[in-house]
Design a protein around this motif. Structure first.
Motif, PDB file in Angstrom:
ATOM      1  N   UNK A 303      83.334-107.129  59.309  1.00  0.00           N
ATOM      2  CA  UNK A 303      81.884-107.029  59.382  1.00  0.00           C
ATOM      3  C   UNK A 303      81.252-107.957  58.366  1.00  0.00           C
ATOM      4  N   UNK A 304      80.046-108.362  58.653  1.00  0.00           N
ATOM      5  CA  UNK A 304      79.313-109.243  57.748  1.00  0.00           C
ATOM      6  C   UNK A 304      78.426-108.415  56.825  1.00  0.00           C
ATOM      7  N   UNK A 305      77.955-109.056  55.770  1.00  0.00           N
ATOM      8  CA  UNK A 305      77.037-108.390  54.848  1.00  0.00           C
ATOM      9  C   UNK A 305      75.687-108.170  55.517  1.00  0.00           C
ATOM     10  N   UNK A 306      75.049-107.074  55.158  1.00  0.00           N
ATOM     11  CA  UNK A 306      73.683-106.848  55.595  1.00  0.00           C
ATOM     12  C   UNK A 306      72.748-107.715  54.757  1.00  0.00           C
ATOM     13  N   UNK A 307      71.620-108.120  55.285  1.00  0.00           N
ATOM     14  CA  UNK A 307      70.677-108.929  54.501  1.00  0.00           C
ATOM     15  C   UNK A 307      70.080-108.129  53.348  1.00  0.00           C
ATOM     16  N   UNK A 308      69.701-108.826  52.303  1.00  0.00           N
ATOM     17  CA  UNK A 308      69.058-108.186  51.167  1.00  0.00           C
ATOM     18  C   UNK A 308      69.908-108.232  49.916  1.00  0.00           C
ATOM     19  N   UNK A 309      69.337-107.832  48.777  1.00  0.00           N
ATOM     20  CA  UNK A 309      70.069-107.855  47.502  1.00  0.00           C
ATOM     21  C   UNK A 309      71.205-106.850  47.501  1.00  0.00           C
ATOM     22  N   UNK A 310      72.219-107.112  46.678  1.00  0.00           N
ATOM     23  CA  UNK A 310      73.415-106.270  46.638  1.00  0.00           C
ATOM     24  C   UNK A 310      73.740-105.897  45.195  1.00  0.00           C
ATOM     25  N   UNK A 311      73.939-104.619  44.936  1.00  0.00           N
ATOM     26  CA  UNK A 311      74.417-104.141  43.645  1.00  0.00           C
ATOM     27  C   UNK A 311      75.807-103.526  43.743  1.00  0.00           C
ATOM     28  N   UNK A 312      76.176-103.062  44.937  1.00  0.00           N
ATOM     29  CA  UNK A 312      77.473-102.408  45.130  1.00  0.00           C
ATOM     30  C   UNK A 312      77.995-102.729  46.524  1.00  0.00           C
ATOM     31  N   UNK A 313      79.241-103.194  46.579  1.00  0.00           N
ATOM     32  CA  UNK A 313      79.929-103.493  47.832  1.00  0.00           C
ATOM     33  C   UNK A 313      80.925-102.372  48.123  1.00  0.00           C
ATOM     34  N   UNK A 314      80.958-101.917  49.368  1.00  0.00           N
ATOM     35  CA  UNK A 314      81.746-100.732  49.701  1.00  0.00           C
ATOM     36  C   UNK A 314      82.546-100.988  50.980  1.00  0.00           C
ATOM     37  N   UNK A 315      83.882-100.997  50.863  1.00  0.00           N
ATOM     38  CA  UNK A 315      84.758-101.232  52.006  1.00  0.00           C
ATOM     39  C   UNK A 315      85.082 -99.922  52.713  1.00  0.00           C
ATOM     40  N   UNK A 316      84.045 -99.138  53.025  1.00  0.00           N
ATOM     41  CA  UNK A 316      84.257 -97.930  53.808  1.00  0.00           C
ATOM     42  C   UNK A 316      84.691 -98.334  55.215  1.00  0.00           C
ATOM     43  N   UNK A 317      85.465 -97.471  55.859  1.00  0.00           N
ATOM     44  CA  UNK A 317      86.059 -97.815  57.134  1.00  0.00           C
ATOM     45  C   UNK A 317      87.568 -97.980  56.994  1.00  0.00           C
ATOM     46  N   UNK A 318      88.211 -98.382  58.051  1.00  0.00           N
ATOM     47  CA  UNK A 318      89.666 -98.429  58.071  1.00  0.00           C
ATOM     48  C   UNK A 318      90.233 -99.585  57.251  1.00  0.00           C
ATOM     49  N   UNK A 319      89.597-100.755  57.273  1.00  0.00           N
ATOM     50  CA  UNK A 319      90.143-101.944  56.619  1.00  0.00           C
ATOM     51  C   UNK A 319      89.882-101.960  55.126  1.00  0.00           C
ATOM     52  N   UNK A 320      90.926-102.154  54.323  1.00  0.00           N
ATOM     53  CA  UNK A 320      90.792-102.252  52.873  1.00  0.00           C
ATOM     54  C   UNK A 320      91.097-103.687  52.449  1.00  0.00           C
ATOM     55  N   UNK A 321      90.337-104.232  51.509  1.00  0.00           N
ATOM     56  CA  UNK A 321      90.457-105.662  51.191  1.00  0.00           C
ATOM     57  C   UNK A 321      91.826-106.060  50.672  1.00  0.00           C
ATOM     58  N   UNK A 322      92.454-105.203  49.851  1.00  0.00           N
ATOM     59  CA  UNK A 322      93.758-105.580  49.298  1.00  0.00           C
ATOM     60  C   UNK A 322      94.824-105.650  50.385  1.00  0.00           C
ATOM     61  N   UNK A 323      94.733-104.782  51.393  1.00  0.00           N
ATOM     62  CA  UNK A 323      95.707-104.818  52.479  1.00  0.00           C
ATOM     63  C   UNK A 323      95.494-106.037  53.370  1.00  0.00           C
TER      64      UNK A 323
END
Length: 352
Positions: A303-323
């Protein structure tokens, strides 16, 4: 004690301390110097030591009034994510020495604690054992196995587990990265509310519950007088005192009991929170939970980032970044997580 260490080694001694600490489920341990003995093998990943982060001159004195209290679950399977989350919080706050971490673990594994202390020698953290038996009979099967793990429900019991002096806490999932000063989230005014979180009123709220729920007038009437909106329980500011005095744990458990009988939702620990609190939380700016980066709960598509400023990124869902990074099939957003990864691969690199 010295003779014990000579016979059994430091790790065995730490395990002995951990076992003694498990006598009560709400007990905690303050971890000082723990090191893994040389020559031991372990399935726990190895991590690099993080830089030492110090308070700026403008920081308040390190007293209870000036502290930020953060709670996270601690699971060996998600330890790599936890390490990255902690590093991002310390790196971006102006007062890192004023942050205390409270880790909830189903098992107090000495090697996990040793890894945290080795990577963050100056970190102020405490570990509490969460008794999985408390929820094992209350959990109903959901659409993803990871959501059914007892530790996923530990956030419900924060007010019971944390010591009385903790009056407010930020709860964070292990698959997050903070890119702003966490103090800004900590200082949100809760007013009469027990929880603050980003609220998403554009989401289709009805999809979080089954037709059996909406067709039952008695059950669905719980939202009468409220305008319920979806919020993600992976990022919450909780007034622990209000949660205790309002018996919110009991209310959440009551809905879990209804779920066991009538199957009124499909997702793990989120829906009972919505049933109790949706429409009655303090809304926080969306920048504090850019969620869904792990994709959906079935396939975990990018998925892509939503528009707007970002203070916290959250990999909720099945896919985890390290994997996904390890599989060499990362999503574009996973490269935002990678700079905070303290994992020390056993594979040779040019630097070595």
């Amino acid at each position: 004690m010295a003779s014990y260490l000579r016979r059994h080694g430091l790790l065995s001694f730490v395990l002995l301390l951990v076992a003694a600490d498990c006598a009560t489920s709400a007990s905690s341990i303050r971890v000082d110097v723990i090191r893994r003995p040389s020559g031991t093998t372990s399935s726990i990943p190895a991590f690099r030591e993080a830089p030492a982060f110090r308070n700026g001159d403008e920081c308040p004195s390190p007293s209870a009034a000036g502290r930020v209290e953060i709670a996270m679950t601690l699971d060996a399977n998600y330890l790599r994510g936890t390490m990255a989350a902690v590093l991002s919080i310390l790196q971006h706050t102006s007062c890192p020495e004023s942050v205390t971490f409270h880790f909830l673990a189903a098992r107090l594994e000495a090697e996990v604690l040793a890894s945290i202390r080795s990577a963050f020698p100056y970190l102020d953290f405490r570990v509490y054992r969460f008794d999985s038996a408390r929820v094992r009979g209350r959990i109903s099967r959901s659409i993803r196995h990871a959501l059914d793990q007892p530790l996923n429900y530990a956030r419900i019991y924060l007010a019971d587990i944390l010591p009385p002096e903790v009056r407010r806490v930020i709860y964070l999932d292990s698959d997050i990265i903070v890119v702003d000063d966490i103090r800004h989230l900590w200082e949100v005014e809760l007013g009469d509310h027990v929880v603050a979180a980003p609220e998403y009123c554009h989401a289709n709220f009805t999809k979080y519950f089954t037709d059996a729920f909406w067709s039952d007038a008695t059950l669905s009437s719980t939202f009468d007088g409220r305008q319920p909106c979806y919020f993600n329980t992976g990022v919450m500011v909780m007034d622990v005192e209000k949660w205790r005095s309002g018996a919110y744990t009991n209310m959440v458990e009551d809905w879990m009991a209804v779920q066991k009988q009538k199957r009124i939702y499909h997702l793990g620990s989120l829906p009972p929170f919505l049933l109790v609190l949706a429409g009655n939380i303090k809304a926080v700016d969306h920048r504090w939970n850019q969620h869904g980066l792990g994709g959906d709960n079935i396939e975990g598509k990018c998925r892509s980032l939503h528009p707007g400023p970002i203070s916290l990124l959250h990999w909720s869902g099945k896919g985890k970044p390290w994997l996904r990074l390890d599989s060499r099939k990362p999503c574009a957003v996973d490269y935002l997580w990678a700079p905070y990864d303290l994992y020390r691969s056993s594979l040779p690199t040019l630097e070595e």
